[in-house]
Design a protein around this motif. Structure first.
Motif, mmCIF file in Angstrom:
data_model
loop_
_atom_site.group_PDB
_atom_site.id
_atom_site.type_symbol
_atom_site.label_atom_id
_atom_site.label_comp_id
_atom_site.label_asym_id
_atom_site.label_seq_id
_atom_site.Cartn_x
_atom_site.Cartn_y
_atom_site.Cartn_z
ATOM 1 N N ALA A 132 -27.784 64.018 -47.139
ATOM 2 C CA ALA A 132 -26.606 64.166 -46.282
ATOM 3 C C ALA A 132 -26.714 65.404 -45.418
ATOM 4 N N ALA A 133 -27.235 66.490 -45.984
ATOM 5 C CA ALA A 133 -27.422 67.717 -45.202
ATOM 6 C C ALA A 133 -28.441 67.501 -44.086
ATOM 7 N N ARG A 134 -29.491 66.755 -44.374
ATOM 8 C CA ARG A 134 -30.503 66.481 -43.348
ATOM 9 C C ARG A 134 -29.924 65.632 -42.229
ATOM 10 N N LEU A 135 -29.143 64.616 -42.589
ATOM 11 C CA LEU A 135 -28.529 63.760 -41.575
ATOM 12 C C LEU A 135 -27.582 64.560 -40.691
ATOM 13 N N ASP A 136 -26.818 65.450 -41.302
ATOM 14 C CA ASP A 136 -25.893 66.274 -40.528
ATOM 15 C C ASP A 136 -26.652 67.146 -39.538
ATOM 16 N N ALA A 137 -27.781 67.714 -39.975
ATOM 17 C CA ALA A 137 -28.583 68.555 -39.083
ATOM 18 C C ALA A 137 -29.173 67.745 -37.930
ATOM 19 N N GLU A 138 -29.398 66.449 -38.157
ATOM 20 C CA GLU A 138 -29.946 65.587 -37.117
ATOM 21 C C GLU A 138 -28.871 64.989 -36.213
ATOM 22 N N GLY B 48 -26.597 59.114 -33.328
ATOM 23 C CA GLY B 48 -25.504 59.407 -34.247
ATOM 24 C C GLY B 48 -25.417 58.470 -35.427
ATOM 25 N N TRP B 49 -26.360 57.525 -35.526
ATOM 26 C CA TRP B 49 -26.332 56.538 -36.591
ATOM 27 C C TRP B 49 -27.602 56.594 -37.433
ATOM 28 N N ALA B 50 -27.440 56.272 -38.702
ATOM 29 C CA ALA B 50 -28.563 56.027 -39.604
ATOM 30 C C ALA B 50 -28.323 54.701 -40.297
ATOM 31 N N PRO C 297 -18.893 57.171 -42.932
ATOM 32 C CA PRO C 297 -19.283 58.462 -42.366
ATOM 33 C C PRO C 297 -20.468 59.021 -43.149
ATOM 34 N N ALA C 298 -21.428 59.584 -42.451
ATOM 35 C CA ALA C 298 -22.620 60.092 -43.121
ATOM 36 C C ALA C 298 -22.281 61.138 -44.168
ATOM 37 N N GLN C 299 -21.186 61.842 -43.973
ATOM 38 C CA GLN C 299 -20.802 62.872 -44.930
ATOM 39 C C GLN C 299 -20.349 62.286 -46.270
ATOM 40 N N ARG C 300 -20.115 60.980 -46.303
ATOM 41 C CA ARG C 300 -19.722 60.336 -47.554
ATOM 42 C C ARG C 300 -20.915 59.695 -48.277
ATOM 43 N N LEU C 301 -22.106 60.055 -47.896
ATOM 44 C CA LEU C 301 -23.289 59.487 -48.534
ATOM 45 C C LEU C 301 -23.339 59.808 -50.024
ATOM 46 N N VAL C 302 -22.935 61.007 -50.403
ATOM 47 C CA VAL C 302 -22.980 61.382 -51.825
ATOM 48 C C VAL C 302 -22.082 60.456 -52.638
ATOM 49 N N GLN C 303 -20.860 60.230 -52.153
ATOM 50 C CA GLN C 303 -19.945 59.334 -52.873
ATOM 51 C C GLN C 303 -20.496 57.914 -52.913
ATOM 52 N N VAL D 169 -33.243 55.474 -46.235
ATOM 53 C CA VAL D 169 -32.304 55.944 -45.220
ATOM 54 C C VAL D 169 -33.087 56.373 -43.983
ATOM 55 N N THR D 170 -32.729 55.808 -42.834
ATOM 56 C CA THR D 170 -33.498 55.994 -41.603
ATOM 57 C C THR D 170 -32.564 56.352 -40.460
ATOM 58 N N THR D 171 -32.865 57.448 -39.777
ATOM 59 C CA THR D 171 -32.129 57.793 -38.568
ATOM 60 C C THR D 171 -32.564 56.841 -37.451
#
Length: 466
Positions: free
Chosen positions: A16-22, A101-103, A44-50, A93-95
């Motif tokens: 999730a941190a990597r996606l946010d940086a990208e 803005g999507w993965a 939302p990418a920030q909800r990947l952990v959940q 998981v692929t950007t």
């Protein structure tokens, strides 16, 4: 609902941190239903952990959706009750290069207690791949994806009921002609670049036979990854096409009477690092297990058609003398054989491989690889043997000559293929009651939907479904 292991939660945080940086803000979680449609839940990418810990909800009713989103209930599935959890495969998981803005990630489906959903096609493919491994095989698969590109209309896409639509092709060059590459060089460059950036290795990209038609071949890999790649390739082509003002159709029959889109499945067998297609002194270079595996596929082809050719539109494509492989036969480098043995160059260290030519892009790729593996393993278990290879085009032979050689026509309708799948004990056992029943229900519904339609109506109604 049981949660995922702690180490997966840690992986998800880092991801999730990597996606946010990208700059990724949304994540599309896909699975492919039994009609071959990629269904999605986006988060939302920030909800990947959940999502990695507890999954994302989705109804099991989609297992019996047709390509036109009608529900065809089966014995086990089809009502409004119940829920499933989609768990993203964190390794995939692929950007997305063509969707800023999507993965994307493929998802496995579990029930609320954390047990595998019996109709999860991706887990079915994984189970079959594990059976192959247990049999001592290193199985590699890959796909060729064909599509037709047209200029996008100014207005919204036509409804399915608008059966007659004039297609505007952006290239006018001949089949396989360099002219098409010149005319669409920017577009094809962007397709290739997007796939490469996303980690998909492109082996070939070239014009095909029909107007506006192209093909991309991607590198083989383990069966589940290869099926994932088909989904990613298709949606990447669709996204790049839109950015160029174009539309991409992967339908088996884009225009009735013209050559359609295939999605050929390639496979190779290895054991202990050695190709089973390069056995010394063996007939056709095939080790005994490779012969039996391919014989199993050949014998199961009438039933496999209901998996790899799952739409009435598929049978518009399956015409003799069109390199679609409509006869139940195999051949060495024979593009009219349903099962083609590709010997490869003598110095090819990976050895040869085989190609199932009948399949098209309406097929669920996970079901395709899983059932082909199941058929091949059944061939090994029963000691199946290959008949003599077919030379030349069986379509030009007379009926009596084909009968003398034991060459029969594969099913020419979806109903006939579905009947064969219903009666196939090896494929029924491999799929399990729930998944087998859901596939049959969807096939029967698709056949009934178009029972009174002519070829042009079928092609037009399904043109933009895949």
């Amino acid at each position: 609902m049981a949660s995922r292991p702690a180490e997966q939660r840690g992986d998800a945080r880092q991801l999730a941190a990597r996606l946010d940086a990208e700059g990724v803000r949304n994540l599309a979680l896909t699975w492919v239903d039994n009609a071959g449609i990629a269904r999605v839940k986006a988060i939302p990418a920030q909800r990947l952990v959940q999502a990695a810990e507890r999954g994302v909800g989705m109804s099991p009713v989609f297992d019996v959706f047709t390509s036109e989103d009608q529900i065809s209930p089966s014995e086990h599935l089809g009502g409004p009750d119940g829920d499933l959890r989609l768990f993203p495969d964190l390794d995939r998981v692929t950007t997305l290069a063509a969707q800023p803005g999507w993965a994307w990630a493929p998802a496995d489906r579990y029930d609320q207690l954390g047990l595998p959903h019996p109709a999860c096609q991706r887990q079915f493919a994984r189970r079959m791949a594990e059976r192959a491994t247990a049999a001592g095989l290193d199985l590699r698969t890959g796909f060729e994806t064909e599509w037709v590109v047209t200029r996008a209309p100014a207005g919204p896409p036509p409804a399915a009921a608008d059966t007659y639509e004039a297609l505007d092709y952006p290239c006018a060059g001949p089949a396989y002609g360099m002219t098409r590459v010149v005319e669409l060089s920017d577009y094809l460059r962007d397709v290739s670049e997007a796939l490469t950036v996303q980690g998909v290795e492109v082996l070939q990209l070239h014009p095909e036979y029909a107007p506006g038609q192209f093909e991309v071949t991607t590198a083989p890999g383990d069966p589940v990854r290869a099926a994932d790649d088909v989904v990613l390739v298709r949606e990447t082509i669709r996204a790049v096409s839109q950015r160029h003002g174009l539309r991409a159709s992967f339908a088996p029959s884009v225009v009735a009477g013209e050559v359609g889109n295939g999605c050929h499945l390639h496979l190779s067998l290895h054991r202990d690092g050695e190709s089973l297609h390069r056995a010394a002194d063996a007939e056709w270079g095939l080790a005994p297990d490779a012969q039996a595996f391919l014989a199993g596929i050949l014998g199961a082809l009438p039933a496999l058609l209901a998996i790899g050719c799952p739409s009435p539109a598929s049978y518009l494509r399956l015409q003799p003398s069109h390199w679609a492989g409509v006869y139940q036969c195999w051949g060495v480098e024979n593009r009219e054989a349903a099962l083609r043995l590709i010997t490869g160059a003598p110095d090819d260290l990976d050895g040869g491989h085989a190609e199932v030519k009948t399949f098209d892009a309406a097929a669920n790729p996970y079901l395709a690889v899983g059932t082909v593996i199941a058929a091949g393993l059944h061939g090994m278990e029963t000691g199946a043997s290959l008949p003599a290879p077919t030379v030349g085009d069986p379509g030009v032979l007379g009926v009596r000559e084909r009968a003398r050689r034991g060459i029969v026509r594969l099913p020419s309708t979806l109903g006939e293929a579905t009947d064969r799948l219903e009666k196939s004990a090896p494929l029924s056992e491999a799929l399990g009651d729930v998944l087998h029943g859901a596939v049959l229900a969807v096939r029967r519904a698709e056949e009934a939907r178009f029972a009174e339609s002519d070829a042009e109506e079928i092609a037009a109604a399904t043109r933009w479904r895949w």
